[in-house]
Scaffold this motif. Structure first.
Motif, short mmCIF file in Angstrom:
data_model
loop_
_atom_site.label_atom_id
_atom_site.label_comp_id
_atom_site.label_asym_id
_atom_site.label_seq_id
_atom_site.Cartn_x
_atom_site.Cartn_y
_atom_site.Cartn_z
N ILE A 287 0.87 -1.17 0.05
CA ILE A 287 0.12 -0.05 -0.01
C ILE A 287 0.90 1.15 -0.03
CG2 ILE A 287 -0.46 0.24 2.51
CD1 ILE A 287 -3.38 0.91 1.70
N ASN A 288 2.04 0.98 0.61
CA ASN A 288 2.96 2.52 0.60
C ASN A 288 3.56 2.70 -0.73
OD1 ASN A 288 2.61 3.22 3.20
ND2 ASN A 288 4.05 1.50 3.97
N HIS A 289 3.70 1.64 -1.50
CA HIS A 289 4.09 1.57 -2.81
C HIS A 289 3.04 2.29 -3.86
CE1 HIS A 289 6.04 0.82 -6.46
NE2 HIS A 289 5.15 -0.02 -6.99
N LEU A 290 1.74 1.89 -3.37
CA LEU A 290 0.70 2.43 -4.08
C LEU A 290 0.25 3.82 -3.93
CD1 LEU A 290 -1.89 -0.40 -3.69
CD2 LEU A 290 -0.65 0.39 -5.87
N LYS A 291 0.61 4.39 -2.74
CA LYS A 291 0.41 5.51 -2.11
C LYS A 291 1.66 6.56 -2.87
CE LYS A 291 -1.56 4.87 2.31
NZ LYS A 291 -1.76 5.24 3.64
N ASN A 292 2.61 6.04 -2.93
CA ASN A 292 3.80 6.70 -3.65
C ASN A 292 3.47 6.92 -5.23
OD1 ASN A 292 5.59 6.97 -1.36
ND2 ASN A 292 6.58 5.07 -1.86
N ILE A 293 2.94 6.00 -5.76
CA ILE A 293 2.42 6.02 -7.19
C ILE A 293 1.54 7.06 -7.31
CG2 ILE A 293 1.35 4.81 -9.08
CD1 ILE A 293 2.77 2.39 -8.07
N VAL A 294 0.51 7.26 -6.32
CA VAL A 294 -0.64 8.32 -6.42
C VAL A 294 -0.02 9.62 -6.49
CG1 VAL A 294 -2.45 9.00 -5.04
CG2 VAL A 294 -2.50 6.80 -5.59
N GLU A 295 0.95 9.74 -5.27
CA GLU A 295 1.43 10.98 -5.47
C GLU A 295 2.37 11.28 -6.71
OE1 GLU A 295 0.99 13.21 -3.02
OE2 GLU A 295 -0.59 11.83 -2.37
N GLN A 296 3.07 10.32 -7.22
CA GLN A 296 3.76 10.66 -8.59
C GLN A 296 2.58 11.17 -9.71
OE1 GLN A 296 6.20 7.31 -9.45
NE2 GLN A 296 7.53 7.87 -7.72
N LEU A 297 1.55 10.54 -9.71
CA LEU A 297 0.81 10.65 -10.70
C LEU A 297 -0.08 11.81 -10.33
CD1 LEU A 297 -0.96 7.09 -11.12
CD2 LEU A 297 0.50 8.29 -12.55
N ARG A 298 -0.10 12.50 -9.38
CA ARG A 298 -0.92 13.56 -8.98
C ARG A 298 -0.08 14.70 -9.34
NH1 ARG A 298 -4.53 13.57 -4.70
NH2 ARG A 298 -3.30 12.25 -3.66
N GLY A 299 1.03 14.66 -8.91
CA GLY A 299 1.91 15.73 -9.44
C GLY A 299 2.29 15.90 -11.02
N GLN A 300 2.31 14.63 -11.73
CA GLN A 300 2.49 14.57 -13.32
C GLN A 300 1.04 15.25 -13.69
OE1 GLN A 300 2.87 10.83 -15.01
NE2 GLN A 300 3.10 11.68 -16.96
N LEU A 301 -0.23 14.66 -12.94
CA LEU A 301 -1.54 15.34 -13.51
C LEU A 301 -1.35 16.91 -13.50
CD1 LEU A 301 -4.25 14.95 -14.59
CD2 LEU A 301 -4.97 14.47 -12.33
N VAL A 302 -1.07 17.35 -12.08
CA VAL A 302 -0.96 19.05 -12.01
C VAL A 302 -0.06 19.54 -13.36
CG1 VAL A 302 0.01 20.85 -10.67
CG2 VAL A 302 -1.45 19.04 -9.82
N GLN A 303 1.27 19.07 -13.59
CA GLN A 303 2.16 19.36 -14.37
C GLN A 303 1.37 19.48 -15.85
OE1 GLN A 303 5.85 17.41 -14.70
NE2 GLN A 303 6.62 18.47 -16.25
N LEU A 304 0.77 18.46 -16.39
CA LEU A 304 0.30 18.10 -17.59
C LEU A 304 -0.94 19.14 -17.74
CD1 LEU A 304 0.25 16.21 -19.97
CD2 LEU A 304 -1.33 14.92 -19.06
N TYR A 305 -1.70 19.44 -16.61
CA TYR A 305 -2.72 20.35 -16.87
C TYR A 305 -2.38 21.80 -16.86
CZ TYR A 305 -6.23 23.90 -15.73
OH TYR A 305 -7.09 24.94 -15.91
N LEU A 306 -1.19 22.10 -16.36
CA LEU A 306 -0.49 23.44 -16.46
C LEU A 306 -0.02 23.69 -18.02
CD1 LEU A 306 1.30 23.89 -13.08
CD2 LEU A 306 -1.01 24.90 -13.82
N GLU A 307 0.33 22.51 -18.50
CA GLU A 307 0.82 22.56 -19.74
C GLU A 307 -0.21 22.70 -20.81
OE1 GLU A 307 3.38 19.06 -20.67
OE2 GLU A 307 4.76 19.74 -18.93
N LYS A 308 -1.35 21.83 -20.66
CA LYS A 308 -2.42 21.88 -21.77
C LYS A 308 -3.38 22.81 -21.17
CE LYS A 308 -1.06 18.04 -23.46
NZ LYS A 308 -0.78 17.54 -24.88
#
Length: 73
Positions: free
Chosen positions: A23-44
């Motif tokens: 579950i900690n690995h999954l939480k880390n993935i969620v945080e990475q994806l969340r950051g990537q989503l923010v960055q992608l939205y800012l780009e698009k």
């Protein structure tokens, strides 16, 4: 430039009973994806952009897996 994390990580969903990642690995993935989503939205600058929607849906799936694991504890 590296490939987006959404293209590198496969969702650890297996309806046949294969063990999920820690579950900690999954939480880390969620945080990475969340950051990537923010960055992608800012780009698009568009919540309806296909890539933004796809990444958001992938993030949703991981969140649902974590919620399911936590509810079954």
């Amino acid at each position: 430039m590296t490939a987006p994390i959404s293209k590198c990580i496969t969702l650890p969903l297996d309806r046949e009973g294969v063990t999920y990642h820690d579950i900690n690995h999954l939480k880390n993935i969620v945080e990475q994806l969340r950051g990537q989503l923010v960055q992608l939205y800012l780009e698009k600058n568009d919540f309806l952009d296909d890539e933004v929607v796809e990444l958001s849906q992938q993030l949703d799936q991981y969140i649902l897996v974590i919620q399911s694991i936590m509810m079954n504890r």
